[in-house]
Enzyme design. Sequence first.
Site, PDB file in Angstrom:
ATOM      1  N   ASP A 166     -46.382 -84.612  10.699  1.00 57.68           N
ATOM      2  CA  ASP A 166     -44.984 -85.031  10.775  1.00 57.68           C
ATOM      3  C   ASP A 166     -44.806 -85.864  12.040  1.00 57.68           C
ATOM      4  OD1 ASP A 166     -42.173 -84.194   9.425  1.00 57.68           O
ATOM      5  OD2 ASP A 166     -41.946 -84.549  11.572  1.00 57.68           O
ATOM      6  N   ILE A 167     -44.224 -87.068  11.899  1.00 58.43           N
ATOM      7  CA  ILE A 167     -44.015 -87.950  13.054  1.00 58.43           C
ATOM      8  C   ILE A 167     -42.947 -87.329  13.958  1.00 58.43           C
ATOM      9  CG2 ILE A 167     -43.311 -90.244  13.807  1.00 58.43           C
ATOM     10  CD1 ILE A 167     -44.347 -91.313  11.147  1.00 58.43           C
ATOM     11  N   ASN A 209     -35.380 -94.086  14.205  1.00 58.62           N
ATOM     12  CA  ASN A 209     -34.461 -94.744  13.275  1.00 58.62           C
ATOM     13  C   ASN A 209     -33.115 -95.019  13.924  1.00 58.62           C
ATOM     14  OD1 ASN A 209     -36.015 -95.123  10.999  1.00 58.62           O
ATOM     15  ND2 ASN A 209     -35.604 -93.080  10.180  1.00 58.62           N
ATOM     16  N   GLU A 230     -40.915 -88.693   6.806  1.00 58.50           N
ATOM     17  CA  GLU A 230     -41.887 -89.004   7.856  1.00 58.50           C
ATOM     18  C   GLU A 230     -43.051 -88.033   7.820  1.00 58.50           C
ATOM     19  OE1 GLU A 230     -38.719 -86.353   9.828  1.00 58.50           O
ATOM     20  OE2 GLU A 230     -38.872 -87.833   8.254  1.00 58.50           O
ATOM     21  N   ASP A 280     -39.502 -98.021   9.143  1.00 56.99           N
ATOM     22  CA  ASP A 280     -40.445 -98.358   8.075  1.00 56.99           C
ATOM     23  C   ASP A 280     -41.729 -98.957   8.643  1.00 56.99           C
ATOM     24  OD1 ASP A 280     -38.571 -97.483   6.311  1.00 56.99           O
ATOM     25  OD2 ASP A 280     -37.887 -99.480   5.718  1.00 56.99           O
TER      26      ASP A 280
END
Length: 579
Positions: free
Chosen positions: A449-450, A457, A492, A466
């Site tokens: 997971d980022i 964002n 993500e 993106d």
Amino acid sequence: MDLRALADRLRPRSAGLRLWLGLSYGVLAVVLVGALSLLVERAATQKLREDIGLRLAGTSRSLADRMDEGLYERLNDMRALSLLPGLDEPMANQSLLRDLFGMMQLNYPDYAWIGVTDAEGRVQIASRGMLEGISVAQRPWFQAGRKEPYVGDIHEAVLLAKLLPVQGDEPLRLIDVAAPIHDDHGVVIGVLGAHLSWQWAETMRQGLLQPLMLTDPVEIFVVNRQGEVVLGPKSWRGQRLDIPSVQQVLRGESAAVLETWPDGGEYLTGFAPTIGRETFHSLGWAVLVRKDAGLAFQPVAELRRQIWLAAAALTLSFLLVATVMARLIGAPLRALAGAARRIQAGEPDARFPRERGYREARQLTAALRSLVEDLTQHQDELTALTQQLEQRVRDRTLELREANAQLEVLAMTDALTGLANRRHFGDQLAREVTRCAEAGKPIALVTLDIDHFKAINDQYGHPAGDTVLRRVAMLLEEQVRGGDLLARVGGEEFAVLAVEAALSEASQLGERLRACIENAGPISVGRAAVPVTVSVGVAALWARQGEILKAPERLLAAADDALYRAKRNGRNRVEVAAQ
């Protein structure tokens, strides 16, 4: 010529060669053309009838598959939501869960109600607060949902009948989907349930019916396992159909049949049952697509008319040719007979025609050769036309296969990153768990997971997010093993399915992936450089034969739990699930 003279000419001893030849050719032409036309008409009309029936059966099969797929997607919604953090403590996350339920209803309006119960069946949190505090312990969806993911048959609303608006004068009908909620130890602590409005099925039916009505006027019915119409024209709803198509489809058959319906009309009816999916059994519904027999077989009548018109034209042509040929064949013999009569009468100028060989035989041979050449030419033309049509069919079939292959690739691929999507990942996970269990091999799952992706964002905008997702996907794809499956399974969130990998090997893979992202440095987004790290959760298991059905969910839950621990313990780290 009077009738007596004509009758004298038609007597066997009086009839001439030309008349016998003409009559023989004429009768032969009529018989041959009639028999050939009859065979062609029967074969062509039978094939056309079968094609029309197959088209109706295909339409019913398409709607049945769409209904199965719709229920499968909603059941997967419940299964995925039941694994979200916060559902094990719904009262502590009331606002978050209500927002989540509201968003689901906004995105999919056919969700009439979504709620979470405790282990005793009392509703704790629900969409718009409906039924909160009410006990649903006796409802079938709760009792079944405590054991496994569940899809229930259509029924009229009980508790929600007075709370939800009703469209039209029909009672509110619902379909239940539910999934159990487990704590960290695998104990069932509640049930996540949803009521799906039956309007979604009507929408599907109308969506398929409206385009068909422009070119193929049909009617679509959906019946339950008792043969009662649950979906279709309003005047038919609730009626029980006791007709051959319903009897066959309730036995699991899919075909088309010509039958008389209770309204007295004769219809061609295509039918297909719903077959469910791997995760739930069929609810016993069946789809019927009927078309008025006169309209359905109108192309058959037109084909018959064209065949017999062509046969009549061909017969007239043959009769004309027969008359001419009879005259040509009989003329030399007639001249010879006339000369013989004149010689017998003693006429001074009577003589036989000049001999030129067996002229009659040559003429007959030439005529037959011409006839055969004509027939051969027609046959060659028909053969060439058939080959052209077969080649066109092969070309269209190849194009259709290529288009289906492209659609299959698109259905399994995430559009943004080019990686496998969540659906394809789930299918592969189930298959590989089964294969590894049968082979006695381990299987591991690495989830990533980022970190702070929402902040990226918010600060740089969704196009920047993106860009980060695509860059991370590219870096991860360079690090995974050749036999591993890398997929984007969430906004993500990524996952790697490591086949035949033990926990230690999977842990090393997770650390390698984490270090790869960290060492790649900030990711350029326009004029900015965004530092990116990932949190990693690793889990592995040795699935046994009796645990194959639950093994994918256990592996996913263990990897997600490790991932959330990595998040809680500071992010940019790898956590390994206990075995």
